[in-house]
Design an enzyme around this catalytic site. Structure first.
Site, PDB file in Angstrom:
ATOM      1  CB  VAL A 171      -0.895  -0.011   1.251  1.00  0.00           C
ATOM      2  CG1 VAL A 171      -1.545   1.261   1.233  1.00  0.00           C
ATOM      3  CG2 VAL A 171      -2.005  -1.109   1.071  1.00  0.00           C
TER       4      VAL A 171
ATOM      5  N   PRO B  39      11.381   0.529   9.359  1.00  0.00           N
ATOM      6  CG  PRO B  39      10.994  -0.734  11.243  1.00  0.00           C
ATOM      7  CD  PRO B  39      10.412   0.057  10.109  1.00  0.00           C
TER       8      PRO B  39
ATOM      9  N   GLY C  45      11.004  -4.171   6.628  1.00  0.00           N
ATOM     10  CA  GLY C  45       9.531  -4.113   6.412  1.00  0.00           C
ATOM     11  C   GLY C  45       9.443  -3.368   4.764  1.00  0.00           C
TER      12      GLY C  45
ATOM     13  CG  ASP D 254      -8.634  -0.914   4.985  1.00  0.00           C
ATOM     14  OD1 ASP D 254      -9.555  -0.602   4.015  1.00  0.00           O
ATOM     15  OD2 ASP D 254      -8.613  -1.880   5.514  1.00  0.00           O
TER      16      ASP D 254
END
Length: 272
Positions: A36, A56, A59, A132
């Site tokens: 996303v 990080p 990620g 979201d």
């Protein structure tokens, strides 16, 4: 007071104010580095924003890693900290920091952390989008059709993003081929016209003439205009005329001049 008999548009509540946000060269903070976030980052880079990604390193997904590796974004290798809302680093390490972000986008799988970031943004009066979570968004991302300078956004106000994508695809397929090229040529013609007639008070005349030009030629004819065609077309600005496309083609290579051609452009109608 007597009620007016004029009819005005009915108010349709529940919508969003759809704007073209000029974010060029402004700092934007993206929290997160997954799929996303990658989509958000691409939207921002397309708008020439200065993007800082806080996440990080482990990620980051492949696309965001690519943006970092090619220095398209500035990466901060850690989790979000409140101080990120105060001063973002400049892409140029020798330059001064950029200051607070103009907007914040979060795309992390931690609802509690996202809500906390949203609350901090509200306190700092920074517009934020929490992925979201529509109630925690000051703005939404719609589904966008892009063709050069043309951008068409479809928004369902957070209710049906997948449907927005389908509608956007339908609209894009219905548009004539070459629309983006035509808009590029019109933009260049407008720039040339401003050089020819730069006075501010001449603005309404320029606008009226450009409307007539836009109404006279098809998309394909617009996209096929050469620089020479534009210069020849501009010779009709002061007489307030717009020649047929065949006239412009006849003028190519100096074959004819505007003075050689008596142009009827339909401005005054005709009589039989």
């Amino acid at each position: 007071m007597a009620e007016s008999k004029e009819k005005f548009p009915e108010v349709q509540g529940g919508g969003s104010l759809i704007l073209a946000w000029q974010i060029k060269n402004k700092p934007v903070l993206v929290v997160g580095g997954g799929e996303v976030a990658a989509g958000r980052i691409l939207n921002l880079l397309n708008a020439d924003a200065l993007v800082t990604v806080v996440c990080p390193a482990e990620g980051l997904n492949p696309e965001v890693r690519h943006r970092v590796a090619h220095k398209q974004v500035t990466h901060i290798d850690r989790k979000f900290e409140p101080s990120d809302l105060e001063n973002l680093p400049s892409p140029d390490t020798s330059a001064s920091p950029l200051g607070p972000p103009a907007m914040v986008l979060t795309a992390v799988d931690d609802p509690a952390a996202s809500t906390q970031i949203w609350k901090l943004c509200k306190a700092a009066r920074i517009p934020a989008n929490i992925a979201d979570v529509p109630p925690e968004c000051d703005f939404y991302f719609g589904s966008v059709h892009r063709d050069g300078p043309l951008q068409i956004m479809v928004s369902t106000n957070g209710k049906g993003p997948r449907l927005a994508a389908s509608i956007r695809k339908f609209i894009g397929q219905a548009l004539p081929v070459g629309v983006g090229d035509a808009i590029e040529r019109v933009g260049l013609l407008r720039a040339k016209l401003r050089e020819l007639s730069p006075d501010i008070e001449d603005g309404p005349n320029r606008m009226r003439w450009m409307i007539r030009v836009s109404d006279r030629y098809s998309w394909n004819e617009m996209s096929d205009l050469t620089d020479e065609d534009m210069d020849n077309l501009l010779s009709y600005y002061k007489p307030k005329k717009v020649p047929d496309i065949d006239v412009l083609k006849a003028m190519r290579g100096g074959g004819m001049s505007a003075e050689d051609i008596d142009v009827f452009d339909g401005s005054f109608g005709f009589a039989i």
